[in-house]
Motif scaffolding. Structure first.
Motif, PDB file in Angstrom:
ATOM      1  N   TYR A 269       0.846  -1.194   0.000  1.00 35.84           N
ATOM      2  CA  TYR A 269       0.000   0.000   0.000  1.00 35.84           C
ATOM      3  C   TYR A 269       0.882   1.243   0.000  1.00 35.84           C
ATOM      4  CZ  TYR A 269      -3.790  -3.092   1.542  1.00 35.84           C
ATOM      5  OH  TYR A 269      -4.707  -4.098   1.624  1.00 35.84           O
ATOM      6  N   GLU A 270       0.322   2.333  -0.505  1.00 34.07           N
ATOM      7  CA  GLU A 270       0.982   3.631  -0.413  1.00 34.07           C
ATOM      8  C   GLU A 270       0.052   4.569   0.322  1.00 34.07           C
ATOM      9  OE1 GLU A 270       1.910   7.647  -1.064  1.00 34.07           O
ATOM     10  OE2 GLU A 270       0.261   6.750  -2.178  1.00 34.07           O
ATOM     11  N   CYS A 271       0.551   5.145   1.419  1.00 36.67           N
ATOM     12  CA  CYS A 271      -0.271   6.009   2.261  1.00 36.67           C
ATOM     13  C   CYS A 271       0.587   7.171   2.754  1.00 36.67           C
ATOM     14  CB  CYS A 271      -0.835   5.213   3.438  1.00 36.67           C
ATOM     15  SG  CYS A 271      -1.917   6.149   4.526  1.00 36.67           S
ATOM     16  N   ASN A 272       0.180   8.391   2.421  1.00 43.36           N
ATOM     17  CA  ASN A 272       0.934   9.581   2.825  1.00 43.36           C
ATOM     18  C   ASN A 272       2.390   9.514   2.382  1.00 43.36           C
ATOM     19  OD1 ASN A 272      -1.352  10.678   4.161  1.00 43.36           O
ATOM     20  ND2 ASN A 272      -0.924   9.387   5.940  1.00 43.36           N
ATOM     21  N   GLY A 273       2.615   8.962   1.191  1.00 47.08           N
ATOM     22  CA  GLY A 273       3.968   8.878   0.656  1.00 47.08           C
ATOM     23  C   GLY A 273       4.802   7.768   1.252  1.00 47.08           C
ATOM     24  N   GLN A 274       4.212   6.963   2.148  1.00 45.56           N
ATOM     25  CA  GLN A 274       4.931   5.881   2.800  1.00 45.56           C
ATOM     26  C   GLN A 274       4.409   4.532   2.292  1.00 45.56           C
ATOM     27  OE1 GLN A 274       7.428   5.566   5.015  1.00 45.56           O
ATOM     28  NE2 GLN A 274       7.161   3.355   5.230  1.00 45.56           N
ATOM     29  N   ILE A 275       5.306   3.575   2.102  1.00 43.05           N
ATOM     30  CA  ILE A 275       4.939   2.233   1.652  1.00 43.05           C
ATOM     31  C   ILE A 275       4.634   1.357   2.864  1.00 43.05           C
ATOM     32  CG2 ILE A 275       5.720   0.185   0.402  1.00 43.05           C
ATOM     33  CD1 ILE A 275       7.684   2.053  -1.091  1.00 43.05           C
ATOM     34  N   TYR A 276       3.564   0.573   2.762  1.00 37.41           N
ATOM     35  CA  TYR A 276       3.214  -0.374   3.816  1.00 37.41           C
ATOM     36  C   TYR A 276       2.982  -1.757   3.217  1.00 37.41           C
ATOM     37  CZ  TYR A 276       2.630   3.554   6.999  1.00 37.41           C
ATOM     38  OH  TYR A 276       2.852   4.665   7.761  1.00 37.41           O
ATOM     39  N   PHE A 277       3.389  -2.765   3.942  1.00 34.69           N
ATOM     40  CA  PHE A 277       3.191  -4.148   3.523  1.00 34.69           C
ATOM     41  C   PHE A 277       1.736  -4.543   3.708  1.00 34.69           C
ATOM     42  CE2 PHE A 277       2.821  -8.557   5.134  1.00 34.69           C
ATOM     43  CZ  PHE A 277       3.138  -9.242   3.957  1.00 34.69           C
ATOM     44  N   GLY A 278       1.186  -5.247   2.719  1.00 35.92           N
ATOM     45  CA  GLY A 278      -0.172  -5.767   2.795  1.00 35.92           C
ATOM     46  C   GLY A 278      -0.192  -7.241   3.120  1.00 35.92           C
ATOM     47  N   GLU A 279       0.214  -8.063   2.151  1.00 34.50           N
ATOM     48  CA  GLU A 279       0.273  -9.505   2.367  1.00 34.50           C
ATOM     49  C   GLU A 279       1.077 -10.163   1.257  1.00 34.50           C
ATOM     50  OE1 GLU A 279      -3.766 -10.861   2.402  1.00 34.50           O
ATOM     51  OE2 GLU A 279      -4.001 -10.711   0.244  1.00 34.50           O
ATOM     52  N   LEU A 280       1.405 -11.430   1.471  1.00 35.97           N
ATOM     53  CA  LEU A 280       2.043 -12.265   0.463  1.00 35.97           C
ATOM     54  C   LEU A 280       1.002 -13.248  -0.055  1.00 35.97           C
ATOM     55  CD1 LEU A 280       5.413 -12.998   2.315  1.00 35.97           C
ATOM     56  CD2 LEU A 280       5.047 -11.368   0.461  1.00 35.97           C
ATOM     57  N   THR A 281       0.848 -13.307  -1.360  1.00 39.46           N
ATOM     58  CA  THR A 281      -0.166 -14.160  -1.980  1.00 39.46           C
ATOM     59  C   THR A 281       0.519 -15.149  -2.914  1.00 39.46           C
ATOM     60  OG1 THR A 281      -1.812 -12.389  -1.873  1.00 39.46           O
ATOM     61  CG2 THR A 281      -2.231 -14.183  -3.432  1.00 39.46           C
ATOM     62  N   PHE A 282       0.344 -16.429  -2.629  1.00 37.99           N
ATOM     63  CA  PHE A 282       0.971 -17.466  -3.452  1.00 37.99           C
ATOM     64  C   PHE A 282       0.110 -17.875  -4.643  1.00 37.99           C
ATOM     65  CE2 PHE A 282       3.300 -18.007   0.523  1.00 37.99           C
ATOM     66  CZ  PHE A 282       4.591 -18.208   0.073  1.00 37.99           C
ATOM     67  N   TYR A 283      -1.205 -17.718  -4.520  1.00 34.87           N
ATOM     68  CA  TYR A 283      -2.098 -18.258  -5.551  1.00 34.87           C
ATOM     69  C   TYR A 283      -3.124 -17.195  -5.945  1.00 34.87           C
ATOM     70  CZ  TYR A 283      -0.248 -22.189  -2.862  1.00 34.87           C
ATOM     71  OH  TYR A 283       0.569 -23.037  -2.153  1.00 34.87           O
ATOM     72  N   ASP A 284      -2.766 -16.338  -6.874  1.00 29.94           N
ATOM     73  CA  ASP A 284      -3.657 -15.262  -7.284  1.00 29.94           C
ATOM     74  C   ASP A 284      -4.973 -15.830  -7.818  1.00 29.94           C
ATOM     75  OD1 ASP A 284      -4.836 -13.222  -9.247  1.00 29.94           O
ATOM     76  OD2 ASP A 284      -3.293 -12.072  -8.219  1.00 29.94           O
ATOM     77  N   GLY A 285      -6.077 -15.359  -7.219  1.00 27.18           N
ATOM     78  CA  GLY A 285      -7.383 -15.861  -7.634  1.00 27.18           C
ATOM     79  C   GLY A 285      -7.527 -17.346  -7.419  1.00 27.18           C
ATOM     80  N   SER A 286      -6.614 -17.921  -6.624  1.00 25.76           N
ATOM     81  CA  SER A 286      -6.531 -19.362  -6.384  1.00 25.76           C
ATOM     82  C   SER A 286      -6.366 -20.151  -7.676  1.00 25.76           C
ATOM     83  CB  SER A 286      -7.749 -19.872  -5.606  1.00 25.76           C
ATOM     84  OG  SER A 286      -7.414 -21.049  -4.901  1.00 25.76           O
ATOM     85  N   GLY A 287      -5.974 -19.444  -8.761  1.00 22.43           N
ATOM     86  CA  GLY A 287      -5.777 -20.123 -10.037  1.00 22.43           C
ATOM     87  C   GLY A 287      -7.071 -20.426 -10.756  1.00 22.43           C
ATOM     88  N   PHE A 288      -8.156 -19.689 -10.403  1.00 20.18           N
ATOM     89  CA  PHE A 288      -9.457 -19.955 -11.015  1.00 20.18           C
ATOM     90  C   PHE A 288     -10.077 -18.728 -11.670  1.00 20.18           C
ATOM     91  CE2 PHE A 288      -9.348 -23.238  -7.558  1.00 20.18           C
ATOM     92  CZ  PHE A 288      -9.165 -24.321  -8.403  1.00 20.18           C
TER      93      PHE A 288
END
Length: 309
Positions: A269-288
């Motif tokens: 994420y970008e908030c007030n010019g600062q980067i923040y971690f959201g999450e790590l996703t191994f399976y985008d859309g679960s592959g579906f």
């Protein structure tokens, strides 16, 4: 009455709706992972799943679920443990502050929480309550939603193995507001998703209009920020997103967090010019989620080099 009839009709005639509903009820929990994924792939994508020689990205995602299993993946998808893991890699400055963690909803002392906060379940997707004003928060409704999600075994829905042993907990996070846009909150923070293969960013997605799932838009760009003409579950935005000022730093962070992994999506994420971690996703859309045109499913598939079983 008409709404009930429509739901019954969809359940009877729509294979995807029927399959998804029965999955959430645990009807298919007894089926081995490989057989289940073949069945789900056929229902959702419409093709037979090729696990012997997968070519498309969506096929390779199913292969990774079955054959690329490492204990650390469980920690990396745990919304609480992942913060500590990521902080050890890139530092605490990129982590959204945690206000508390609990195993039971009734253990939450709301008097000790600030007026605005976010509640999340650590082990699933969708277990989320956003509190903009504590005086108007419906605690009973929040409890029903969170406790329902705590009971849910998210792994069984799409057989995403890393979630299988994540302990179900609740965390409270700081409610993030972008001062550059007073209407920008946790629901609509600028969201950047970096697709990494063997530790290198190959392209990214930028979400727009995230006020609801139905209105969400998505645009894709290569690492030089050239727009890519394909869709993946969402339509393109009416106004094309612009390159963020901190783009190069985001690339660097994503490649640090994806080092040594065949594939992971790093959400920032970008908030007030600062980067923040959201999450790590191994399976985008679960592959579906269908990638259109289909040629892009193959192009992205070529970026993913499968490891040894």
């Amino acid at each position: 009455m008409k709404q009930i009839f429509k739901q019954v009709k969809n359940f009877i005639f729509d294979k995807q709706i029927r399959f998804g509903y029965l999955s959430t009820l645990g009807f298919y929990n007894w089926i081995p992972d490989d057989i289940y994924l073949k069945k789900e792939f056929k229902v959702r994508i419409g093709n037979e799943l090729n696990l012997n020689n997968p070519q498309t990205f969506n096929e390779k995602i199913q292969w990774l679920k079955l054959y690329d299993r490492h204990p650390e993946y469980t920690m990396m998808v745990d919304k609480y443990a992942a913060k500590q893991y990521v902080a050890s890699k890139i530092g605490d400055d990129y982590i959204i502050p945690t206000l508390g963690v609990w195993t039971k909803f009734d253990d939450i002392d709301f008097d000790k929480l600030p007026n605005q906060f976010v509640l999340k379940c650590t082990h699933d997707s969708g277990g989320l309550v956003i509190c903009k004003d504590k005086s108007t928060l419906d605690i009973n409704a929040a409890k029903r939603k969170i406790e329902h999600c705590l009971k849910r075994k998210y792994y069984y829905i799409h057989r995403e193995w890393p979630y299988k042993n994540v302990p179900p907990r609740i965390i409270a996070e700081k409610y993030m507001t972008d001062n550059a846009n007073s209407s920008t909150t946790n629901e609509t923070l600028k969201d950047y998703k970096f697709y990494c293969f063997d530790g290198k960013v190959r392209f990214l997605m930028i979400n727009s209009d995230r006020n609801s799932k139905m209105s969400t838009k998505a645009d894709y760009f290569d690492r030089d920020f050239n727009w890519l003409d394909f869709t993946w579950g969402y339509e393109h935005a009416n106004v094309r997103p612009v390159k963020p000022d901190c783009f190069d730093e985001m690339i660097s962070i994503s490649e640090k967090l994806s080092k040594g992994l065949p594939h992971v999506r790093v959400d920032l994420y970008e908030c007030n010019g600062q980067i923040y971690f959201g999450e790590l996703t191994f399976y985008d859309g679960s592959g579906f989620d269908k990638i259109e045109p289909i040629e892009w499913d193959y192009k992205i598939g070529k970026m993913l080099k499968l490891p040894s079983k």
